[in-house]
Design an enzyme around this catalytic site. Structure first.
Site, PDB file in Angstrom:
ATOM      1  N   GLY A  39       0.817  -1.217   0.000  1.00 17.70           N
ATOM      2  CA  GLY A  39       0.000   0.000   0.000  1.00 17.70           C
ATOM      3  C   GLY A  39       0.846   1.259   0.000  1.00 17.70           C
ATOM      4  O   GLY A  39       0.311   2.365  -0.083  1.00 17.70           O
ATOM      5  N   HIS A  46      -4.668  16.007   2.086  1.00 15.26           N
ATOM      6  CA  HIS A  46      -4.255  15.030   3.102  1.00 15.26           C
ATOM      7  C   HIS A  46      -3.724  15.749   4.340  1.00 15.26           C
ATOM      8  O   HIS A  46      -3.351  16.925   4.283  1.00 15.26           O
ATOM      9  CB  HIS A  46      -3.162  14.095   2.560  1.00 15.26           C
ATOM     10  CG  HIS A  46      -3.690  12.987   1.704  1.00 15.26           C
ATOM     11  ND1 HIS A  46      -3.867  13.121   0.353  1.00 15.26           N
ATOM     12  CD2 HIS A  46      -4.089  11.716   2.016  1.00 15.26           C
ATOM     13  CE1 HIS A  46      -4.356  11.992  -0.141  1.00 15.26           C
ATOM     14  NE2 HIS A  46      -4.499  11.121   0.841  1.00 15.26           N
ATOM     15  N   HIS A  47      -3.589  14.991   5.417  1.00 20.32           N
ATOM     16  CA  HIS A  47      -3.020  15.447   6.694  1.00 20.32           C
ATOM     17  C   HIS A  47      -1.589  15.976   6.516  1.00 20.32           C
ATOM     18  O   HIS A  47      -0.914  15.644   5.536  1.00 20.32           O
ATOM     19  CB  HIS A  47      -3.011  14.277   7.686  1.00 20.32           C
ATOM     20  CG  HIS A  47      -2.327  13.046   7.138  1.00 20.32           C
ATOM     21  ND1 HIS A  47      -0.979  12.859   7.235  1.00 20.32           N
ATOM     22  CD2 HIS A  47      -2.815  11.972   6.454  1.00 20.32           C
ATOM     23  CE1 HIS A  47      -0.650  11.710   6.654  1.00 20.32           C
ATOM     24  NE2 HIS A  47      -1.755  11.153   6.171  1.00 20.32           N
ATOM     25  N   LYS A  71       1.819  13.794   5.673  1.00 22.16           N
ATOM     26  CA  LYS A  71       2.051  13.065   4.410  1.00 22.16           C
ATOM     27  C   LYS A  71       3.300  13.601   3.712  1.00 22.16           C
ATOM     28  O   LYS A  71       3.483  14.803   3.578  1.00 22.16           O
ATOM     29  CB  LYS A  71       0.825  13.179   3.495  1.00 22.16           C
ATOM     30  CG  LYS A  71       0.954  12.318   2.256  1.00 22.16           C
ATOM     31  CD  LYS A  71      -0.390  12.049   1.604  1.00 22.16           C
ATOM     32  CE  LYS A  71      -0.250  11.175   0.371  1.00 22.16           C
ATOM     33  NZ  LYS A  71       0.259   9.841   0.662  1.00 22.16           N
ATOM     34  N   THR A 107      -2.914   8.092  -4.787  1.00 18.49           N
ATOM     35  CA  THR A 107      -4.293   7.940  -5.259  1.00 18.49           C
ATOM     36  C   THR A 107      -4.611   8.955  -6.347  1.00 18.49           C
ATOM     37  O   THR A 107      -5.248   8.629  -7.352  1.00 18.49           O
ATOM     38  CB  THR A 107      -5.266   8.125  -4.080  1.00 18.49           C
ATOM     39  OG1 THR A 107      -4.900   7.205  -3.069  1.00 18.49           O
ATOM     40  CG2 THR A 107      -6.696   7.901  -4.510  1.00 18.49           C
TER      41      THR A 107
HETATM   42  P1  NAD Z   1       3.834   6.243   8.895  1.00 21.37           P
HETATM   43  O1  NAD Z   1       5.026   7.130   8.703  1.00 21.37           O
HETATM   44  O2  NAD Z   1       2.935   6.478  10.053  1.00 21.37           O
HETATM   45  O3  NAD Z   1       4.310   4.699   8.971  1.00 21.37           O
HETATM   46  C1  NAD Z   1       5.324   4.150   8.185  1.00 21.37           C
HETATM   47  C2  NAD Z   1       6.085   3.176   9.094  1.00 21.37           C
HETATM   48  O4  NAD Z   1       7.020   2.450   8.288  1.00 21.37           O
HETATM   49  C3  NAD Z   1       6.885   3.895  10.194  1.00 21.37           C
HETATM   50  O5  NAD Z   1       6.642   3.279  11.456  1.00 21.37           O
HETATM   51  C4  NAD Z   1       8.320   3.712   9.740  1.00 21.37           C
HETATM   52  O6  NAD Z   1       9.237   3.691  10.824  1.00 21.37           O
HETATM   53  C5  NAD Z   1       8.207   2.347   9.050  1.00 21.37           C
HETATM   54  N1  NAD Z   1       9.342   2.020   8.202  1.00 21.37           N
HETATM   55  C6  NAD Z   1      10.052   2.834   7.380  1.00 21.37           C
HETATM   56  N2  NAD Z   1      11.069   2.170   6.835  1.00 21.37           N
HETATM   57  C7  NAD Z   1      11.000   0.893   7.316  1.00 21.37           C
HETATM   58  C8  NAD Z   1      11.780  -0.278   7.121  1.00 21.37           C
HETATM   59  N3  NAD Z   1      12.863  -0.267   6.343  1.00 21.37           N
HETATM   60  N4  NAD Z   1      11.424  -1.421   7.772  1.00 21.37           N
HETATM   61  C9  NAD Z   1      10.333  -1.447   8.571  1.00 21.37           C
HETATM   62  N5  NAD Z   1       9.569  -0.368   8.821  1.00 21.37           N
HETATM   63  C10 NAD Z   1       9.902   0.789   8.185  1.00 21.37           C
HETATM   64  O7  NAD Z   1       3.027   6.319   7.507  1.00 21.37           O
HETATM   65  P2  NAD Z   1       1.552   5.807   7.200  1.00 21.37           P
HETATM   66  O8  NAD Z   1       0.596   6.936   7.278  1.00 21.37           O
HETATM   67  O9  NAD Z   1       1.272   4.560   7.978  1.00 21.37           O
HETATM   68  O10 NAD Z   1       1.695   5.457   5.648  1.00 21.37           O
HETATM   69  C11 NAD Z   1       2.647   4.526   5.196  1.00 21.37           C
HETATM   70  C12 NAD Z   1       2.571   4.443   3.674  1.00 21.37           C
HETATM   71  O11 NAD Z   1       1.282   3.953   3.279  1.00 21.37           O
HETATM   72  C13 NAD Z   1       2.735   5.792   2.969  1.00 21.37           C
HETATM   73  O12 NAD Z   1       3.410   5.600   1.742  1.00 21.37           O
HETATM   74  C14 NAD Z   1       1.295   6.215   2.715  1.00 21.37           C
HETATM   75  O13 NAD Z   1       1.152   7.127   1.658  1.00 21.37           O
HETATM   76  C15 NAD Z   1       0.686   4.880   2.388  1.00 21.37           C
HETATM   77  N6  NAD Z   1      -0.767   4.800   2.545  1.00 21.37           N
HETATM   78  C16 NAD Z   1      -1.436   4.074   1.608  1.00 21.37           C
HETATM   79  C17 NAD Z   1      -2.793   3.887   1.735  1.00 21.37           C
HETATM   80  C18 NAD Z   1      -3.490   2.989   0.743  1.00 21.37           C
HETATM   81  O14 NAD Z   1      -4.728   2.916   0.752  1.00 21.37           O
HETATM   82  N7  NAD Z   1      -2.757   2.272  -0.107  1.00 21.37           N
HETATM   83  C19 NAD Z   1      -3.493   4.457   2.812  1.00 21.37           C
HETATM   84  C20 NAD Z   1      -2.794   5.197   3.753  1.00 21.37           C
HETATM   85  C21 NAD Z   1      -1.408   5.351   3.618  1.00 21.37           C
END
Ligand code: NAD
Length: 266
Positions: free
Chosen positions: A98, A155-156, A159, A166
């Site tokens: 995602g 978005h928040h 981001k 999307t």
């Molecule tokens: P976030 O920053 O809260 O969480 C990301 C997490 O990944 C963090 O805890 C970070 O430490 C961890 N991380 C980074 N590198 C890592 C690694 N090498 N190994 C393990 N963990 C690692 O962000 P979020 O809001 O949870 O969003 C994460 C991603 O998902 C973003 O790219 C966001 O745009 C995407 N997203 C997609 C959808 C969807 O519907 N597909 C919905 C929401 C968010």
């Protein structure tokens, strides 16, 4: 039981996924990781996700995700996701991705990792947005080039990528409806003396603020009329629930690349 592993387990989506898994009778969390420098390392994944302790301790070694799991659900960062995708292929483990913000070259690398396992890659895992994307393609196919297409997303303030994955997926759907590639018509940055809007372009506008979960509008501007198609997410649980649905689909899917449309059909 479907065994699930979650990288990025201390993140916003990671926590949401762990809470959804805790509530699902057919799913079991078997491994969780985060970045080595994350304060969550060594803590119980359930407690970090603000649900009941589950005995899964958050580690920092990506390989640990692939030993026991049937499906890895990855919402992390583009670099981490590419690494996880390669490991998933090497282990033949299904993966739901995602993460957004992957560059075109990242996506090419990702697409090269789908030969030995099922990969579900989707910038927006909500059911409503999947349907909206299909609708946008259809509307764009029916309207002539004189209709200007603009995509607005909010978005928040946390981001990190823009426009959102999307918004770009909606742009790709509109371009596909018109029979062109988005790369040739996308107008993403507008600043200064840029001249009049070029017919056929697909424009993007980005807002960032507060705790907005995700809002997208595709606006078709015609002569004296306008069609607007919008989606507003008010709780990020919709993305987690969609990703869980994708994980159930992935658990039995053949090797190959899939998106949320395949998941909804499946
Ligand atoms: P976030 O920053 O809260 O969480 C990301 C997490 O990944 C963090 O805890 C970070 O430490 C961890 N991380 C980074 N590198 C890592 C690694 N090498 N190994 C393990 N963990 C690692 O962000 P979020 O809001 O949870 O969003 C994460 C991603 O998902 C973003 O790219 C966001 O745009 C995407 N997203 C997609 C959808 C969807 O519907 N597909 C919905 C929401 C968010």
């Amino acid at each position: 039981m479907i065994k699930i592993a979650i990288p990025g387990s201390a993140g916003r989506m990671g926590g949401m996924l762990i809470r959804e898994i805790a509530a699902a009778p057919d799913l079991e969390l078997v491994a969780a990781t985060d970045r080595p420098e994350s304060p969550s390392i060594g803590h119980d994944a359930g407690e970090v996700a603000q649900t009941e302790a589950n005995g899964v301790i958050i580690g920092s070694e990506p390989e640990t995700l692939f030993g026991l799991a049937d499906v890895v659900i990855d919402f992390t960062s583009p670099t981490a996701t590419l690494h996880h995708a390669k490991l998933a292929e090497a282990h033949g483990t299904a993966i739901v991705i995602g993460t957004t913000g992957l560059s075109a070259s990242d996506e090419t690398k990702l697409l090269a990792t789908t030969k030995g396992n099922a990969v579900i890659y989707c910038a927006n895992t909500s059911v409503g947005m999947t349907l909206l994307t299909q609708l946008v393609e259809e509307v764009a196919a029916r309207l002539t080039q004189e209709w200007d297409i603009e995509i607005l997303e909010t978005h928040h303030h946390h981001k990190v990528d823009a426009p959102s994955g999307t918004a770009l997926a909606l742009g790709k759907a509109a371009a596909k409806g018109r029979g062109v590639a988005l790369d040739g018509v996308a107008d993403i940055v507008r600043k200064g003396q840029i001249g009049a809007r070029k017919q056929g372009d697909i424009g993007f506008a980005v807002l960032r603020g507060g705790d907005v979960v995700g809002e997208h509008s595709v606006i078709f501007y015609g002569e004296s009329e306008r069609v607007e198609i919008s989606h507003r997410a008010t709780d990020r649980a919709i993305f987690a629930r969609g990703a869980i649905r994708a994980a159930r689909f992935a658990a039995t899917a053949n090797a190959g690349l899939y998106d949320m449309t395949d998941v909804l059909r499946g």
